[in-house]
Motif scaffolding. Structure first.
Motif, PDB file in Angstrom:
ATOM      1  N   UNK A   1      -2.941  -6.203   9.960  1.00  0.00           N
ATOM      2  CA  UNK A   1      -2.306  -6.751  11.035  1.00  0.00           C
ATOM      3  C   UNK A   1      -1.372  -5.714  11.475  1.00  0.00           C
ATOM      4  N   UNK A   2      -0.706  -4.780  10.749  1.00  0.00           N
ATOM      5  CA  UNK A   2      -0.120  -3.634  10.967  1.00  0.00           C
ATOM      6  C   UNK A   2      -0.709  -2.778  11.798  1.00  0.00           C
ATOM      7  N   UNK A   3      -1.931  -2.327  11.288  1.00  0.00           N
ATOM      8  CA  UNK A   3      -2.759  -1.194  12.032  1.00  0.00           C
ATOM      9  C   UNK A   3      -2.946  -1.848  13.270  1.00  0.00           C
ATOM     10  N   UNK A   4      -3.296  -3.118  13.511  1.00  0.00           N
ATOM     11  CA  UNK A   4      -3.529  -3.685  14.781  1.00  0.00           C
ATOM     12  C   UNK A   4      -2.316  -3.699  15.734  1.00  0.00           C
ATOM     13  N   UNK A   5      -1.236  -3.808  15.226  1.00  0.00           N
ATOM     14  CA  UNK A   5       0.121  -3.944  15.958  1.00  0.00           C
ATOM     15  C   UNK A   5       0.419  -2.389  16.636  1.00  0.00           C
ATOM     16  N   UNK A   6       0.024  -1.564  15.503  1.00  0.00           N
ATOM     17  CA  UNK A   6      -0.051   0.025  15.897  1.00  0.00           C
ATOM     18  C   UNK A   6      -0.849   0.076  17.303  1.00  0.00           C
TER      19      UNK A   6
ATOM     20  N   UNK B   1       7.378   8.553  18.187  1.00  0.00           N
ATOM     21  CA  UNK B   1       7.832   7.564  19.470  1.00  0.00           C
ATOM     22  C   UNK B   1       7.238   6.315  18.785  1.00  0.00           C
ATOM     23  N   UNK B   2       6.200   6.471  18.224  1.00  0.00           N
ATOM     24  CA  UNK B   2       5.561   4.919  17.830  1.00  0.00           C
ATOM     25  C   UNK B   2       6.169   4.480  16.489  1.00  0.00           C
ATOM     26  N   UNK B   3       6.467   5.523  15.638  1.00  0.00           N
ATOM     27  CA  UNK B   3       7.570   4.976  14.464  1.00  0.00           C
ATOM     28  C   UNK B   3       8.724   4.346  15.035  1.00  0.00           C
ATOM     29  N   UNK B   4       9.441   5.106  15.890  1.00  0.00           N
ATOM     30  CA  UNK B   4      10.645   4.581  16.294  1.00  0.00           C
ATOM     31  C   UNK B   4      10.506   2.991  17.113  1.00  0.00           C
ATOM     32  N   UNK B   5       9.554   2.760  17.911  1.00  0.00           N
ATOM     33  CA  UNK B   5       9.506   1.876  18.833  1.00  0.00           C
ATOM     34  C   UNK B   5       8.708   0.665  17.727  1.00  0.00           C
ATOM     35  N   UNK B   6       8.006   0.957  16.663  1.00  0.00           N
ATOM     36  CA  UNK B   6       7.587   0.021  15.938  1.00  0.00           C
ATOM     37  C   UNK B   6       8.423  -0.326  14.636  1.00  0.00           C
ATOM     38  N   UNK B   7       9.575   0.612  14.502  1.00  0.00           N
ATOM     39  CA  UNK B   7      10.326   0.418  13.606  1.00  0.00           C
ATOM     40  C   UNK B   7       9.767   0.838  12.137  1.00  0.00           C
ATOM     41  N   UNK B   8       8.795   1.895  12.138  1.00  0.00           N
ATOM     42  CA  UNK B   8       8.204   2.349  10.898  1.00  0.00           C
ATOM     43  C   UNK B   8       8.468   3.701  10.513  1.00  0.00           C
TER      44      UNK B   8
ATOM     45  N   UNK C   1       3.199   5.369   9.413  1.00  0.00           N
ATOM     46  CA  UNK C   1       2.203   5.205  10.525  1.00  0.00           C
ATOM     47  C   UNK C   1       1.196   5.899  10.284  1.00  0.00           C
ATOM     48  N   UNK C   2       1.477   7.124  10.004  1.00  0.00           N
ATOM     49  CA  UNK C   2       0.404   8.285   9.893  1.00  0.00           C
ATOM     50  C   UNK C   2      -0.576   7.595   8.702  1.00  0.00           C
ATOM     51  N   UNK C   3      -0.248   6.934   7.812  1.00  0.00           N
ATOM     52  CA  UNK C   3      -1.142   6.407   6.591  1.00  0.00           C
ATOM     53  C   UNK C   3      -2.179   5.545   7.258  1.00  0.00           C
ATOM     54  N   UNK C   4      -2.009   5.070   8.328  1.00  0.00           N
ATOM     55  CA  UNK C   4      -3.205   4.146   8.907  1.00  0.00           C
ATOM     56  C   UNK C   4      -4.035   4.958   9.688  1.00  0.00           C
ATOM     57  N   UNK C   5      -3.781   6.253  10.039  1.00  0.00           N
ATOM     58  CA  UNK C   5      -4.723   7.068  10.709  1.00  0.00           C
ATOM     59  C   UNK C   5      -4.978   8.556  10.470  1.00  0.00           C
ATOM     60  N   UNK C   6      -4.133   8.880   9.714  1.00  0.00           N
ATOM     61  CA  UNK C   6      -4.288  10.341   9.249  1.00  0.00           C
ATOM     62  C   UNK C   6      -3.641  11.402  10.337  1.00  0.00           C
ATOM     63  N   UNK C   7      -4.132  11.561  11.470  1.00  0.00           N
ATOM     64  CA  UNK C   7      -3.878  12.210  12.421  1.00  0.00           C
ATOM     65  C   UNK C   7      -3.819  11.811  13.825  1.00  0.00           C
ATOM     66  N   UNK C   8      -3.092  12.485  14.591  1.00  0.00           N
ATOM     67  CA  UNK C   8      -2.896  12.231  15.991  1.00  0.00           C
ATOM     68  C   UNK C   8      -4.330  11.931  16.633  1.00  0.00           C
ATOM     69  N   UNK C   9      -5.350  12.723  16.315  1.00  0.00           N
ATOM     70  CA  UNK C   9      -6.635  12.630  16.970  1.00  0.00           C
ATOM     71  C   UNK C   9      -7.226  11.493  16.809  1.00  0.00           C
TER      72      UNK C   9
END
Length: 199
Positions: A12-17, A37-44, A49-57
């Motif tokens: 659910x968190x990954x989908x919200x991101x 920016x994403x961490x601030x706007x999603x209050x994470x 946040x990086x834990x869900x994806x690893x890298x920006x790419x």
């Protein structure tokens, strides 16, 4: 907390991101996605946040996939019951116009914006965008060839030229809706499509 609930919460968190990232990227481009920016706007936290994806790419690639899923749901997914060939081609083009007209994404066509952003680059994101575009052209090619074989379009139809013109109409529609805020643009697109897709 049960392991099942933990997995559900993670998904659910990954989908919200992804949903938030896609909304940003459709309007501001994939480079507008920053972890801070994403961490601030999603209050994470950034680490969370990086834990869900690893890298920006990896995040950008996931957003491309998410955009494709939205497009598939809103365009070809809306016309699956239509007969193949010209009826399906006309229906898919109407669904495509409707998708842009309804502002499903705040910045219009994600793939138009992202392709412009990455077309001069190299790398995995550019390759993913090119691959998605190639798959969509393949689908259009199938519908057009079936319409020709059914004699619903002239035997002399230049399939690649027709695909070029269909894409051109949609690019123009996205431009006039997003940049010009022209409410007449969908009607103009439909008129152009009718002229192209009449035997």
């Amino acid at each position: 907390m049960s392991p099942r609930r933990s997995v559900a919460d993670t998904l659910e968190t990954r989908q919200r991101i992804l949903d938030h990232s896609l909304a940003i990227a459709s309007a501001e481009g994939l480079e507008g996605l920053t972890i801070g920016r994403l961490a601030t706007e999603l209050e994470m936290s950034k680490a969370g946040l990086l834990g869900h994806f690893g890298t920006k790419e990896a995040l950008q690639l996931a957003v491309v996939d998410q955009a494709a899923a939205v497009f598939l749901r809103e365009v070809p997914g809306k016309v699956e019951q239509m007969p193949s060939g010209l009826p399906r081609l006309r229906a898919v083009c109407e669904a495509w116009v409707s998708y842009l007209e309804r502002n499903v994404l705040p910045g219009g066509c994600f793939f138009t914006a992202a392709t412009t952003e990455f077309d001069g680059r190299s790398g995995r994101v550019r390759d993913a965008l090119a691959g998605m575009n190639a798959l969509w052209r393949r689908d259009l090619r199938i519908h057009i060839r079936r319409a020709v074989s059914d004699d619903d379009l002239p035997r002399s139809t230049d399939v690649e030229q027709l695909i070029f013109e269909l894409l051109g109409i949609m690019l123009a529609l996205n431009h006039f809706l997003q940049l010009e805020h022209d409410n007449a643009a969908p009607a103009r697109a439909r008129q152009a499509l009718k002229r192209l897709l009449t035997n």
